[in-house]
Design a protein around this motif. Structure first.
Motif, PDB file in Angstrom:
ATOM      1  N   ASP A   1      16.744  -0.124  -1.779  1.00  0.00           N
ATOM      2  CA  ASP A   1      16.770   0.228  -0.568  1.00  0.00           C
ATOM      3  C   ASP A   1      15.632   1.575  -0.819  1.00  0.00           C
ATOM      4  O   ASP A   1      15.297   2.354   0.070  1.00  0.00           O
ATOM      5  N   ASN A   2      15.067   1.854  -1.926  1.00  0.00           N
ATOM      6  CA  ASN A   2      14.475   3.015  -2.642  1.00  0.00           C
ATOM      7  C   ASN A   2      12.874   2.872  -2.100  1.00  0.00           C
ATOM      8  O   ASN A   2      12.242   1.982  -2.824  1.00  0.00           O
ATOM      9  N   LEU A   3      12.414   3.432  -1.099  1.00  0.00           N
ATOM     10  CA  LEU A   3      11.003   3.124  -0.953  1.00  0.00           C
ATOM     11  C   LEU A   3       9.951   3.206  -1.972  1.00  0.00           C
ATOM     12  O   LEU A   3       9.125   2.448  -2.136  1.00  0.00           O
ATOM     13  N   GLU A   4      10.266   4.274  -2.884  1.00  0.00           N
ATOM     14  CA  GLU A   4       9.206   4.534  -3.927  1.00  0.00           C
ATOM     15  C   GLU A   4       9.079   3.136  -5.001  1.00  0.00           C
ATOM     16  O   GLU A   4       7.967   2.734  -5.400  1.00  0.00           O
ATOM     17  N   THR A   5      10.290   2.572  -4.959  1.00  0.00           N
ATOM     18  CA  THR A   5      10.308   1.349  -5.866  1.00  0.00           C
ATOM     19  C   THR A   5       9.700  -0.163  -5.065  1.00  0.00           C
ATOM     20  O   THR A   5       9.158  -0.679  -5.594  1.00  0.00           O
ATOM     21  N   GLN A   6      10.017  -0.020  -3.939  1.00  0.00           N
ATOM     22  CA  GLN A   6       9.599  -1.066  -2.925  1.00  0.00           C
ATOM     23  C   GLN A   6       8.334  -1.253  -2.783  1.00  0.00           C
ATOM     24  O   GLN A   6       7.738  -2.230  -2.649  1.00  0.00           O
ATOM     25  N   VAL A   7       7.343  -0.202  -3.001  1.00  0.00           N
ATOM     26  CA  VAL A   7       5.765  -0.063  -2.804  1.00  0.00           C
ATOM     27  C   VAL A   7       5.176  -0.607  -4.024  1.00  0.00           C
ATOM     28  O   VAL A   7       4.210  -1.267  -3.826  1.00  0.00           O
ATOM     29  N   VAL A   8       6.001  -0.356  -5.128  1.00  0.00           N
ATOM     30  CA  VAL A   8       5.259  -0.988  -6.303  1.00  0.00           C
ATOM     31  C   VAL A   8       5.032  -2.496  -6.179  1.00  0.00           C
ATOM     32  O   VAL A   8       5.857  -3.365  -5.855  1.00  0.00           O
ATOM     33  N   GLY A   9       3.670  -2.855  -6.574  1.00  0.00           N
ATOM     34  CA  GLY A   9       3.485  -4.299  -6.509  1.00  0.00           C
ATOM     35  C   GLY A   9       2.106  -4.602  -5.941  1.00  0.00           C
ATOM     36  O   GLY A   9       1.359  -3.498  -5.730  1.00  0.00           O
TER      37      GLY A   9
ATOM     38  N   TYR B   1      -1.316   7.327  -5.847  1.00  0.00           N
ATOM     39  CA  TYR B   1      -0.893   7.399  -4.558  1.00  0.00           C
ATOM     40  C   TYR B   1       0.318   8.224  -4.423  1.00  0.00           C
ATOM     41  O   TYR B   1       1.057   8.297  -5.294  1.00  0.00           O
ATOM     42  N   LYS B   2       0.918   8.390  -3.146  1.00  0.00           N
ATOM     43  CA  LYS B   2       2.196   8.955  -2.903  1.00  0.00           C
ATOM     44  C   LYS B   2       2.593   8.723  -1.615  1.00  0.00           C
ATOM     45  O   LYS B   2       1.839   8.501  -0.833  1.00  0.00           O
ATOM     46  N   ILE B   3       3.984   8.713  -1.416  1.00  0.00           N
ATOM     47  CA  ILE B   3       4.493   8.443   0.052  1.00  0.00           C
ATOM     48  C   ILE B   3       4.764   9.848   0.512  1.00  0.00           C
ATOM     49  O   ILE B   3       5.075  10.958   0.044  1.00  0.00           O
ATOM     50  N   VAL B   4       4.280   9.905   1.638  1.00  0.00           N
ATOM     51  CA  VAL B   4       4.307  11.238   2.702  1.00  0.00           C
ATOM     52  C   VAL B   4       5.258  10.960   3.684  1.00  0.00           C
ATOM     53  O   VAL B   4       5.035  10.080   4.739  1.00  0.00           O
ATOM     54  N   ASP B   5       6.105  12.111   4.074  1.00  0.00           N
ATOM     55  CA  ASP B   5       6.778  11.894   5.335  1.00  0.00           C
ATOM     56  C   ASP B   5       6.395  12.912   6.434  1.00  0.00           C
ATOM     57  O   ASP B   5       5.536  14.012   6.156  1.00  0.00           O
ATOM     58  N   SER B   6       6.007  12.393   7.593  1.00  0.00           N
ATOM     59  CA  SER B   6       5.240  13.192   8.511  1.00  0.00           C
ATOM     60  C   SER B   6       6.125  12.915   9.849  1.00  0.00           C
ATOM     61  O   SER B   6       7.109  12.018   9.879  1.00  0.00           O
ATOM     62  N   SER B   7       6.036  13.724  10.886  1.00  0.00           N
ATOM     63  CA  SER B   7       6.803  13.482  12.144  1.00  0.00           C
ATOM     64  C   SER B   7       6.383  12.154  12.805  1.00  0.00           C
ATOM     65  O   SER B   7       7.330  11.739  13.640  1.00  0.00           O
ATOM     66  N   ASP B   8       5.464  11.403  12.410  1.00  0.00           N
ATOM     67  CA  ASP B   8       5.274  10.076  12.858  1.00  0.00           C
ATOM     68  C   ASP B   8       5.980   8.992  12.208  1.00  0.00           C
ATOM     69  O   ASP B   8       5.640   7.822  12.295  1.00  0.00           O
ATOM     70  N   GLY B   9       6.520   9.385  10.881  1.00  0.00           N
ATOM     71  CA  GLY B   9       7.172   8.360  10.075  1.00  0.00           C
ATOM     72  C   GLY B   9       6.411   8.636   8.656  1.00  0.00           C
ATOM     73  O   GLY B   9       5.625   9.491   8.319  1.00  0.00           O
ATOM     74  N   LYS B  10       6.738   7.663   7.820  1.00  0.00           N
ATOM     75  CA  LYS B  10       6.447   7.562   6.265  1.00  0.00           C
ATOM     76  C   LYS B  10       5.055   6.934   6.314  1.00  0.00           C
ATOM     77  O   LYS B  10       4.793   6.007   6.995  1.00  0.00           O
TER      78      LYS B  10
ATOM     79  N   LYS C   1       8.915  -2.692   6.037  1.00  0.00           N
ATOM     80  CA  LYS C   1       9.044  -2.422   4.467  1.00  0.00           C
ATOM     81  C   LYS C   1       8.116  -3.352   3.805  1.00  0.00           C
ATOM     82  O   LYS C   1       7.978  -3.050   2.595  1.00  0.00           O
ATOM     83  N   ASN C   2       7.566  -4.223   4.382  1.00  0.00           N
ATOM     84  CA  ASN C   2       6.764  -5.066   3.642  1.00  0.00           C
ATOM     85  C   ASN C   2       5.214  -5.204   4.181  1.00  0.00           C
ATOM     86  O   ASN C   2       4.366  -5.921   3.648  1.00  0.00           O
ATOM     87  N   THR C   3       4.968  -4.291   5.180  1.00  0.00           N
ATOM     88  CA  THR C   3       3.511  -4.260   5.782  1.00  0.00           C
ATOM     89  C   THR C   3       3.089  -2.628   5.970  1.00  0.00           C
ATOM     90  O   THR C   3       4.091  -1.912   6.315  1.00  0.00           O
ATOM     91  N   PHE C   4       1.934  -2.425   5.697  1.00  0.00           N
ATOM     92  CA  PHE C   4       1.142  -1.139   6.025  1.00  0.00           C
ATOM     93  C   PHE C   4      -0.118  -1.286   6.617  1.00  0.00           C
ATOM     94  O   PHE C   4      -0.741  -2.247   6.528  1.00  0.00           O
ATOM     95  N   SER C   5      -0.477  -0.534   7.332  1.00  0.00           N
ATOM     96  CA  SER C   5      -1.873  -0.443   8.212  1.00  0.00           C
ATOM     97  C   SER C   5      -2.771   0.694   8.120  1.00  0.00           C
ATOM     98  O   SER C   5      -1.978   1.809   7.883  1.00  0.00           O
ATOM     99  N   SER C   6      -3.610   0.599   7.803  1.00  0.00           N
ATOM    100  CA  SER C   6      -4.783   1.546   7.875  1.00  0.00           C
ATOM    101  C   SER C   6      -4.872   2.280   9.069  1.00  0.00           C
ATOM    102  O   SER C   6      -4.849   1.899  10.101  1.00  0.00           O
ATOM    103  N   ILE C   7      -5.363   3.618   8.892  1.00  0.00           N
ATOM    104  CA  ILE C   7      -5.525   4.512  10.292  1.00  0.00           C
ATOM    105  C   ILE C   7      -7.274   4.514  10.469  1.00  0.00           C
ATOM    106  O   ILE C   7      -7.447   5.254  11.357  1.00  0.00           O
TER     107      ILE C   7
END
Length: 143
Positions: free
Chosen positions: A24-32, A84-93, A122-128
């Motif tokens: 459940d830990n996002l920091e470990t989930q993003v590795v790969g 890289y780092k994970i950042v929390d914002s008002s719009d999400g992580k 948890k398995n997808t991200f998109s560019s801004i």
């Protein structure tokens, strides 16, 4: 009385132990490895996937907070790296990639060696990048 003390000790031990939720830990989930799976343009219905995209691209995210980005465009492979780092914002992580050096493969609205990617799941991200006329890029974690 001894049974009550033993019971209280067991309950205390159970509640004082930290539960390890690596799944459940996002920091470990993003590795790969994350692979570009979809590109969209500013024109409606301009979505491309797979080999139809202008380029193929991956991010390799390492446990120590470093990354390697690779792009294959017309059989020319370009690489760039940084942290890289994970950042929390008002719009999400979101993921913030900070590159070590200038590169043509940095897809950003800014000229500051930085890219930002919002998590779609948890398995997808998109560019801004598409917010400033760049292509919309969607990445999926490879198993």
């Amino acid at each position: 009385m001894k049974k009550q003390i033993l019971f209280l000790m067991i309950v205390g031990i159970l509640f004082s132990c930290n539960k390890n939720n690596n799944g459940d830990n996002l920091e470990t989930q993003v590795v790969g490895n994350w692979k570009l799976i979809q590109m969209t343009g500013s024109i409606p219905n301009s979505e491309t996937t797979g080999t139809e995209m202008e380029w193929q691209e991956t991010y390799q995210l390492n446990p120590n907070g470093t990354f390697l980005k690779s792009r294959n465009r017309d059989e020319v492979i370009t690489k760039a790296s940084g942290t890289y780092k994970i950042v929390d914002s008002s719009d999400g992580k979101f993921l913030e990639f900070n590159f070590n050096d200038e590169s043509e493969i940095i897809g950003s609205c800014y000229s500051n060696l930085k890219e930002e990617m919002f998590f779609r799941s948890k398995n997808t991200f998109s560019s801004i990048w598409n917010a400033c006329d760049g292509p919309g890029l969607k990445y999926k974690k490879e198993d």
